[in-house]
Write a protein that holds these residues in place. Structure first.
Motif, PDB file in Angstrom:
ATOM      1  N   SER A 121      11.374  33.780  11.020  1.00  0.00           N
ATOM      2  CA  SER A 121      10.959  33.328  12.027  1.00  0.00           C
ATOM      3  C   SER A 121      10.058  32.273  12.027  1.00  0.00           C
ATOM      4  N   GLU A 122       9.856  31.379  10.973  1.00  0.00           N
ATOM      5  CA  GLU A 122       9.042  30.190  10.745  1.00  0.00           C
ATOM      6  C   GLU A 122       9.582  29.099  11.506  1.00  0.00           C
ATOM      7  N   GLN A 123       8.763  28.437  12.167  1.00  0.00           N
ATOM      8  CA  GLN A 123       9.183  27.034  13.031  1.00  0.00           C
ATOM      9  C   GLN A 123       9.794  25.875  11.753  1.00  0.00           C
ATOM     10  N   LEU A 124      10.861  25.159  12.116  1.00  0.00           N
ATOM     11  CA  LEU A 124      11.437  24.439  11.213  1.00  0.00           C
ATOM     12  C   LEU A 124      10.733  23.004  11.224  1.00  0.00           C
ATOM     13  N   PRO A 125      10.759  22.285  10.279  1.00  0.00           N
ATOM     14  CA  PRO A 125      10.126  21.094  10.270  1.00  0.00           C
ATOM     15  C   PRO A 125      10.704  20.077  11.787  1.00  0.00           C
ATOM     16  N   GLN A 126      11.700  20.163  12.045  1.00  0.00           N
ATOM     17  CA  GLN A 126      12.407  19.808  13.361  1.00  0.00           C
ATOM     18  C   GLN A 126      13.677  20.633  13.768  1.00  0.00           C
ATOM     19  N   PRO A 127      13.949  20.538  14.768  1.00  0.00           N
ATOM     20  CA  PRO A 127      15.240  21.392  15.247  1.00  0.00           C
ATOM     21  C   PRO A 127      16.455  21.104  14.668  1.00  0.00           C
ATOM     22  N   ILE A 128      17.119  21.854  14.583  1.00  0.00           N
ATOM     23  CA  ILE A 128      18.624  21.466  13.903  1.00  0.00           C
ATOM     24  C   ILE A 128      19.885  22.017  14.521  1.00  0.00           C
ATOM     25  N   LEU A 165      20.081  18.508  21.152  1.00  0.00           N
ATOM     26  CA  LEU A 165      19.099  18.290  20.755  1.00  0.00           C
ATOM     27  C   LEU A 165      17.982  17.943  21.722  1.00  0.00           C
ATOM     28  N   GLU A 166      18.528  17.001  22.721  1.00  0.00           N
ATOM     29  CA  GLU A 166      17.486  16.558  23.750  1.00  0.00           C
ATOM     30  C   GLU A 166      17.438  17.728  24.779  1.00  0.00           C
ATOM     31  N   LEU A 167      18.337  18.568  25.063  1.00  0.00           N
ATOM     32  CA  LEU A 167      18.271  19.686  26.021  1.00  0.00           C
ATOM     33  C   LEU A 167      17.365  20.588  25.376  1.00  0.00           C
ATOM     34  N   TYR A 168      17.490  20.941  24.102  1.00  0.00           N
ATOM     35  CA  TYR A 168      16.490  21.891  23.493  1.00  0.00           C
ATOM     36  C   TYR A 168      15.000  21.643  23.763  1.00  0.00           C
TER      37      TYR A 168
END
Length: 285
Positions: A121-128, A165-168
């Motif tokens: 559940s950790e946040q990623l450095p940036q969405p993938i 990625l932009e929508l997310y």
């Protein structure tokens, strides 16, 4: 107006209105582990339709979508016919679900090498962007960017990845401002008669996304959620083998799931659910 049945999915019934338009009707069925359960969740279809309408109306500046109108029943959507892409478009901002399992096994998710030492559940450095196949039966399977590009073409794949990625980013910012973490989401796209990319199916609903209450977020284990994880957890707790037929859901699971779906709807849209049922147009600007 005549409506010709076209397809019946796990949740939606699809009808042809004419050569250019479809009618999507969201039922109250719920599926888990790719099996439709015998127990329905009251009003679930209206939550999916209303939330999708809300997001479609607010993301047109990013990408066109298939929405033509919401019907008065709150669960039916008139939409544009498209040529659907053969991939599921998944964006992950946090490591959970099948992504967490892949990471534990390989240190990667769909070809993305992730930092060592991440916890569940950790946040990623940036969405993938992590595409998957569209399985007609059984489970969707995670695939690499290279495999996905081979299915849709390199140029279209790059556009799909950028737009997803932009929508997310747009939806997660909106959700976070309302106390909700958008952990990940699944999107579907098609192309129209001139080859333009169009967002379709549903958008940022509890069926297609993991929503977590931000004030309870604590990495290192699974999170409480506004989505159907509540049903998944129950089904796993009773030792079901995840094959058809699925188990009946007890009343407390039905009521708890409905409450989670409605809470997500109201928190994200700012519209009281009963008011939406009275006038679905309230979710459209």
């Amino acid at each position: 107006m005549s409506e010709t049945p076209v397809a019946s999915g796990k949740v939606r019934e699809i009808y042809a209105l004419d050569d250019e338009r479809l009618l999507l009707v969201a039922s109250d069925r719920i599926s888990t582990f790719d099996v439709v359960l015998p127990t329905e969740i009251p009003d679930k279809g209206c939550v999916l339709t209303g939330l999708s309408g809300f997001w479609f109306a607010r993301t047109r500046h990013i990408v066109p979508n298939h929405l033509l109108g919401l019907r008065a029943d709150g669960r039916s959507t008139e939409c544009k016919r498209l040529e659907m892409l053969p991939i599921e478009c998944v964006v992950r901002g946090y490591i959970t679900g099948s992504g967490w399992k892949d990471y534990l096994a390989t240190g990667e998710v769909c070809g993305h090498r992730l930092p060592e030492g991440l916890v569940e559940s950790e946040q990623l450095p940036q969405p993938i962007f992590t595409p998957a196949t569209k399985a007609q039966t059984g489970h969707d399977e995670n695939i690499t960017r290279t495999q996905a590009a081979a299915l849709v073409g390199e140029a279209l794949f790059e556009e799909v990845e950028r737009v997803s990625l932009e929508l997310y980013a747009h939806a997660s910012e909106h959700a976070r401002a309302r106390g909700i973490i958008l952990a990940d989401t699944k999107l579907e796209f098609g192309t129209d008669e001139v080859g333009r990319l169009v967002l379709a199916d549903e958008a940022f609903t509890p069926d297609s996304s993991r929503f977590w209450p931000a004030d309870e977020y604590e990495p290192g284990h699974p999170q409480p959620s506004f989505d159907k994880q509540f049903v998944r957890d129950y089904c796993e707790s009773i030792g079901w083998d995840k094959t058809y037929p699925g188990p009946e859901l007890p009343e407390h699971v039905v009521a708890g799931t409905r409450r989670r779906y409605v809470d997500a709807f109201e928190d994200l849209t700012g519209v009281a659910f009963d008011e939406y049922l009275a006038d679905p147009r309230l979710v459209l600007p």
